[in-house]
Write an enzyme that holds these catalytic residues in place. Structure first.
Site, mmCIF file in Angstrom:
data_model
loop_
_atom_site.group_PDB
_atom_site.id
_atom_site.type_symbol
_atom_site.label_atom_id
_atom_site.label_comp_id
_atom_site.label_asym_id
_atom_site.label_seq_id
_atom_site.Cartn_x
_atom_site.Cartn_y
_atom_site.Cartn_z
ATOM 1 N N GLU A 115 -25.989 2.611 -71.232
ATOM 2 C CA GLU A 115 -24.802 2.174 -70.203
ATOM 3 C C GLU A 115 -25.007 1.981 -68.886
ATOM 4 O O GLU A 115 -24.223 2.167 -67.886
ATOM 5 C CB GLU A 115 -23.780 3.595 -70.433
ATOM 6 N N HIS A 138 -21.108 10.098 -67.879
ATOM 7 C CA HIS A 138 -20.401 9.380 -69.160
ATOM 8 C C HIS A 138 -20.466 10.796 -70.039
ATOM 9 O O HIS A 138 -21.536 11.173 -70.215
ATOM 10 C CB HIS A 138 -20.820 8.307 -69.364
ATOM 11 N N HIS A 140 -18.346 12.778 -73.881
ATOM 12 C CA HIS A 140 -17.687 12.765 -75.082
ATOM 13 C C HIS A 140 -16.880 14.078 -75.252
ATOM 14 O O HIS A 140 -16.997 14.570 -76.299
ATOM 15 C CB HIS A 140 -18.302 12.274 -76.118
ATOM 16 N N GLU A 168 -3.383 23.261 -61.844
ATOM 17 C CA GLU A 168 -4.399 22.707 -60.802
ATOM 18 C C GLU A 168 -4.654 21.299 -60.894
ATOM 19 O O GLU A 168 -5.359 20.493 -60.089
ATOM 20 C CB GLU A 168 -5.777 23.350 -60.814
ATOM 21 N N HIS A 209 -13.446 6.922 -77.267
ATOM 22 C CA HIS A 209 -15.016 7.032 -77.108
ATOM 23 C C HIS A 209 -15.157 8.066 -76.121
ATOM 24 O O HIS A 209 -16.172 9.320 -76.438
ATOM 25 C CB HIS A 209 -15.622 5.701 -76.342
#
Ligand code: 2HA
Ligand code: ZN
Length: 269
Positions: A115, A138, A140, A168, A209
């Protein structure tokens, strides 16, 4: 000095370990890139000594000469702390913007995350929005992922729902979240699309994803994603139940005013 005593490597190990323990990064899921100032690199490594040159496969000319500590492709967050030299790499973007010059890591022939296009393109965009941005993350997270299966993917609707899920939220991510529809991951195309969304927000949700977050430090970026994930978990715990109470738009506006944040327009009525 042991490698896990290098402050930025220790920080990366602790962060990956923490994310793994939260169940966000199964198997090889997730990747992090952390921009390290040259002065910091020089304290612990010899930047003149390039171990390997790895083609990037895209043009990173806006990041020439910058150093990034990046998780490796196919590597497991579970293993980063025990063996940083195999699971992480410290690289510099070559002077033509076409290659990664490996300074340390990826032992055993590894390379940077698949990525990387989305990471480096996002760094470029976020640096224009905030000169202190150093991290793209990144991962999941379970509830964010679940939410993209059952909630409208419209960016405004998605943001509005998340802001309502805890007091918040509007303070922590006043620029909301941007949502990308399902796309093939690991491609330059999803990199371009992610970076485009990063112009508007520090958080980009990849439907079905995971999520991308940007920030100044690993802690701040982790905290950002953690807050979004917490909101998504409240949504997933309550979406199927009759809603008796909610945070109103007027209350969200009061929060933004009290904490002095300017929030994304077009979401509150
Ligand atoms: O590196 O998370 O998106 C594994 C992934 C790909
Ligand atoms: Zn992923």
């Amino acid at each position: 000095m042991k490698i896990n005593e290098v402050p930025f490597i220790k920080e990366m190990c602790d962060t990956a370990d923490n994310m793994y323990r939260l169940g966000w990064d199964e198997r090889n899921g997730g990747n992090i890139s952390y921009m390290i100032p040259e002065t910091e690199v020089k304290k612990y490594f010899n930047p003149a000594k390039v171990i390997r040159v790895i083609p990037l496969g895209f043009d990173a000319k806006e990041l020439v000469g910058k150093y990034f500590l990046v998780t490796g492709t196919g590597k497991y967050f579970k293993n980063v702390k025990a063996c940083p030299e195999e699971n992480l790499g410290l690289m510099r973007i070559s002077s033509d913007g076409q290659n990664a010059e490996l300074i340390w890591g990826y032992e055993g022939g590894g390379k940077f995350t698949s990525e990387l296009p989305a990471h480096l393109m996002s760094h470029t965009v976020r640096l224009k929005a905030d000169a202190e941005n150093r991290v793209i993350m990144h991962t999941h997270p379970t509830n964010i992922l679940a939410m993209t299966y059952v909630h409208d993917l419209d960016t405004k609707e998605f943001t509005h729902t998340l802001w309502q899920m805890s007091t918040e939220c509007i303070v922590v991510f006043p620029d909301g979240v941007e949502v990308l529809p399902w796309m093939l991951c690991g491609t330059n195309e999803i990199g371009v699309a992610t970076a485009e969304k990063m112009k508007e927000s520090r958080v980009v949700v990849w439907a079905l994803h995971g999520i991308y977050g940007a920030g100044k430090t690993l802690d701040e970026t982790f905290g950002l994603i953690e807050t979004v994930e917490k909101a998504a978990s409240i949504y997933m715990l309550t979406a199927h139940l009759p809603r008796k109470n909610t945070i109103t738009d007027d209350q969200l506006k009061m929060l933004a005013e009290r904490f002095g944040v300017s929030y994304k327009e077009g979401i509150l009525k």
